[in-house]
Design a protein around this motif. Sequence first.
Motif, PDB file in Angstrom:
ATOM      1  N   UNK A 189      34.538 114.188  37.918  1.00 25.49           N
ATOM      2  CA  UNK A 189      35.303 112.906  37.853  1.00 25.49           C
ATOM      3  C   UNK A 189      36.091 112.882  36.626  1.00 25.49           C
ATOM      4  N   UNK A 190      35.073 113.174  36.002  1.00 27.30           N
ATOM      5  CA  UNK A 190      36.142 112.949  34.468  1.00 27.30           C
ATOM      6  C   UNK A 190      36.961 114.420  34.322  1.00 27.30           C
ATOM      7  N   UNK A 191      36.805 115.627  34.834  1.00 33.10           N
ATOM      8  CA  UNK A 191      37.146 117.378  34.946  1.00 33.10           C
ATOM      9  C   UNK A 191      38.047 117.098  36.084  1.00 33.10           C
ATOM     10  N   UNK A 192      37.601 116.663  37.093  1.00 32.02           N
ATOM     11  CA  UNK A 192      38.474 117.606  37.930  1.00 32.02           C
ATOM     12  C   UNK A 192      40.189 117.018  38.603  1.00 32.02           C
ATOM     13  N   UNK A 193      40.251 115.764  38.003  1.00 29.78           N
ATOM     14  CA  UNK A 193      41.740 115.407  38.436  1.00 29.78           C
ATOM     15  C   UNK A 193      42.429 114.914  36.787  1.00 29.78           C
ATOM     16  N   UNK A 194      43.825 115.361  37.441  1.00 34.41           N
ATOM     17  CA  UNK A 194      44.906 114.510  35.619  1.00 34.41           C
ATOM     18  C   UNK A 194      44.271 113.553  35.131  1.00 34.41           C
ATOM     19  N   UNK A 195      44.071 111.943  36.806  1.00 28.75           N
ATOM     20  CA  UNK A 195      44.044 111.017  36.292  1.00 28.75           C
ATOM     21  C   UNK A 195      42.230 111.496  35.075  1.00 28.75           C
ATOM     22  N   UNK A 196      41.839 111.700  35.899  1.00 27.50           N
ATOM     23  CA  UNK A 196      39.817 111.871  35.387  1.00 27.50           C
ATOM     24  C   UNK A 196      40.213 112.565  33.825  1.00 27.50           C
ATOM     25  N   UNK A 197      41.217 113.363  34.195  1.00 30.49           N
ATOM     26  CA  UNK A 197      41.270 113.612  32.330  1.00 30.49           C
ATOM     27  C   UNK A 197      42.103 112.640  31.852  1.00 30.49           C
ATOM     28  N   UNK A 198      42.835 111.738  31.849  1.00 28.81           N
ATOM     29  CA  UNK A 198      43.236 111.085  31.329  1.00 28.81           C
ATOM     30  C   UNK A 198      42.381 109.892  30.796  1.00 28.81           C
ATOM     31  N   UNK A 199      41.951 109.689  31.823  1.00 36.20           N
ATOM     32  CA  UNK A 199      40.552 108.337  31.174  1.00 36.20           C
ATOM     33  C   UNK A 199      39.503 109.132  30.282  1.00 36.20           C
ATOM     34  N   UNK A 200      39.463 110.183  30.905  1.00 29.42           N
ATOM     35  CA  UNK A 200      38.081 110.493  29.668  1.00 29.42           C
ATOM     36  C   UNK A 200      38.775 110.770  28.059  1.00 29.42           C
ATOM     37  N   UNK A 201      39.919 111.123  28.018  1.00 27.58           N
ATOM     38  CA  UNK A 201      40.641 111.360  26.793  1.00 27.58           C
ATOM     39  C   UNK A 201      40.943 110.012  26.458  1.00 27.58           C
ATOM     40  N   UNK A 202      41.338 109.065  26.886  1.00 27.09           N
ATOM     41  CA  UNK A 202      41.335 107.982  26.219  1.00 27.09           C
ATOM     42  C   UNK A 202      40.002 106.928  26.126  1.00 27.09           C
ATOM     43  N   UNK A 203      38.918 107.185  26.849  1.00 30.66           N
ATOM     44  CA  UNK A 203      37.813 106.912  25.573  1.00 30.66           C
ATOM     45  C   UNK A 203      37.327 107.630  24.901  1.00 30.66           C
ATOM     46  N   UNK A 204      37.357 108.964  25.151  1.00 32.08           N
ATOM     47  CA  UNK A 204      37.062 109.878  23.674  1.00 32.08           C
ATOM     48  C   UNK A 204      37.258 109.605  22.468  1.00 32.08           C
ATOM     49  N   UNK A 205      39.722 109.250  22.929  1.00 28.81           N
ATOM     50  CA  UNK A 205      40.259 108.385  21.423  1.00 28.81           C
ATOM     51  C   UNK A 205      38.997 107.082  20.542  1.00 28.81           C
ATOM     52  N   UNK A 206      38.870 106.808  21.488  1.00 25.09           N
ATOM     53  CA  UNK A 206      38.198 105.552  21.173  1.00 25.09           C
ATOM     54  C   UNK A 206      36.856 105.921  20.696  1.00 25.09           C
TER      55      UNK A 206
ATOM     56  N   UNK B  58      51.075 114.176  35.326  1.00 26.43           N
ATOM     57  CA  UNK B  58      49.663 114.503  35.654  1.00 26.43           C
ATOM     58  C   UNK B  58      48.604 113.903  35.130  1.00 26.43           C
ATOM     59  N   UNK B  59      48.675 112.609  34.238  1.00 23.61           N
ATOM     60  CA  UNK B  59      47.726 112.128  33.833  1.00 23.61           C
ATOM     61  C   UNK B  59      48.927 110.538  34.925  1.00 23.61           C
ATOM     62  N   UNK B  60      48.694 111.025  35.555  1.00 18.31           N
ATOM     63  CA  UNK B  60      49.200 109.486  36.493  1.00 18.31           C
ATOM     64  C   UNK B  60      48.263 108.466  36.560  1.00 18.31           C
ATOM     65  N   UNK B  61      48.358 106.852  36.460  1.00 17.51           N
ATOM     66  CA  UNK B  61      47.629 106.396  36.787  1.00 17.51           C
ATOM     67  C   UNK B  61      46.934 106.095  35.566  1.00 17.51           C
ATOM     68  N   UNK B  62      46.689 107.118  34.684  1.00 11.06           N
ATOM     69  CA  UNK B  62      45.303 106.946  33.580  1.00 11.06           C
ATOM     70  C   UNK B  62      46.478 105.949  31.785  1.00 11.06           C
ATOM     71  N   UNK B  63      45.166 105.475  31.537  1.00 14.91           N
ATOM     72  CA  UNK B  63      45.271 104.382  30.442  1.00 14.91           C
ATOM     73  C   UNK B  63      45.921 105.609  29.463  1.00 14.91           C
ATOM     74  N   UNK B  64      46.043 106.531  29.046  1.00 19.27           N
ATOM     75  CA  UNK B  64      45.807 107.615  27.951  1.00 19.27           C
ATOM     76  C   UNK B  64      47.109 106.956  28.020  1.00 19.27           C
ATOM     77  N   UNK B  65      47.729 106.968  26.081  1.00 10.55           N
ATOM     78  CA  UNK B  65      48.853 106.852  25.969  1.00 10.55           C
ATOM     79  C   UNK B  65      48.788 107.677  24.410  1.00 10.55           C
ATOM     80  N   UNK B  66      49.730 107.165  23.926  1.00 13.51           N
ATOM     81  CA  UNK B  66      50.040 108.153  22.839  1.00 13.51           C
ATOM     82  C   UNK B  66      49.399 107.639  21.085  1.00 13.51           C
ATOM     83  N   UNK B  67      48.246 106.731  21.109  1.00 20.40           N
ATOM     84  CA  UNK B  67      47.627 106.802  19.997  1.00 20.40           C
ATOM     85  C   UNK B  67      46.864 107.607  20.258  1.00 20.40           C
TER      86      UNK B  67
END
Length: 372
Positions: free
Chosen positions: A49-66, A193-202
């Motif tokens: 769920x965290x690393x298996x898909x591009x969307x999962x990566x996107x959410x993981x990195x978004x939370x990690x940014x915070x 690859x990050x489609x449907x994830x909230x990962x942004x430029x920040x």
Amino acid sequence: MSARQPLPNWVTIVLMPVLNVLLAFVIGGLAVAIIGENPLDAMWALFYGAFGTGMGWGFTLHYATNFIFTGLAVAIAFKAGMFNIGGEGQAYVAGLGAIMVALWLDQTHWTLVLLGSTLAAMMMGSLWAIIPAWLQAKRGSHIVITTIMFNFIASAFMSYMLAQVITAPGANAETRTINEQGRLPLMSDWFDAFQYSPLNITFFFGIAALIFTYVLIWRTKLGYKIRTLGANKEAARYAGISAVSVIIIAMAISGALAGLMAVNEAVGVQKRLVVGYVHGFGFVGIAVAFMGRSHPVGIALAALLFGALYQGGQELAFELPAVPSDLVVVIQALVILFTGAMGDMFRPLLERIFARRVKPSPEAPTTADTEA
């Protein structure tokens, strides 16, 4: 008795936290087994769920940014000998400055929105942190107590502002949404690859914050003052370092870093300000800082871990409904327990292992021995 051998930095910063995390997952796996599920299936669902898909990566990195922002905020203050518990409130109040500037500039280009909201968020977070810093430096108030209290003040203040002052017409305790023209770009706009994830430029701001913190603490005169004050107040005083100025500056930087979370979450993702948007990320930053040993490299790894737990936990609840979602919270608590309160549990074992690797050099024969 031989002196204790100091451990290499990579062992303290990386290996010990990794061992603690593995132990937390082992105990978490035992809890899964107790309720009748396969621990390996649960851990695989968490990982996938965290690393298996591009969307999962996107959410993981978004939370990690915070968590990078709030973790660094705690680390800066800790290096100066202070325990900043107020990252939650500092990030919350920073959202007010970030969203007001973003709404003011949202008819222009998104770059102006990004620049303006970033500066406003850092300023508001810094101001909210300076007050308890001044109270400690000048009045002797305990920084832990004041920063905790300021979290409650921030919550009440922001609830009032959203309910009575800046609420959008017809909305329920939230501002209006940022216009399309002023919205920050998502990573999915550039990488499919990050489609449907909230990962942004920040996310790049998070990387820049890690580099900034390392340079500040270990490569500048101010960083030397911060570390000296945190290590020994009396030595800092004899060295002519002003404790008042260092405390206030360190807490100002700490609050500014916590405030950057508002740009990521409020401006970049939700595109408006809502009640309680910080979601406890400021408190998780405390665990991230301690697990990362207040070092930017360690904080980056710890933030990634907690980001994976947040995102992977959602996948775990979806794939294995029999596993309660609170189990992820239990694993997070175990990680905090073993990396915080019991962070040095593996130190004696590792010291013995590395002491054996350092073989004492044979003594050179003396003149008397040679003559004999």
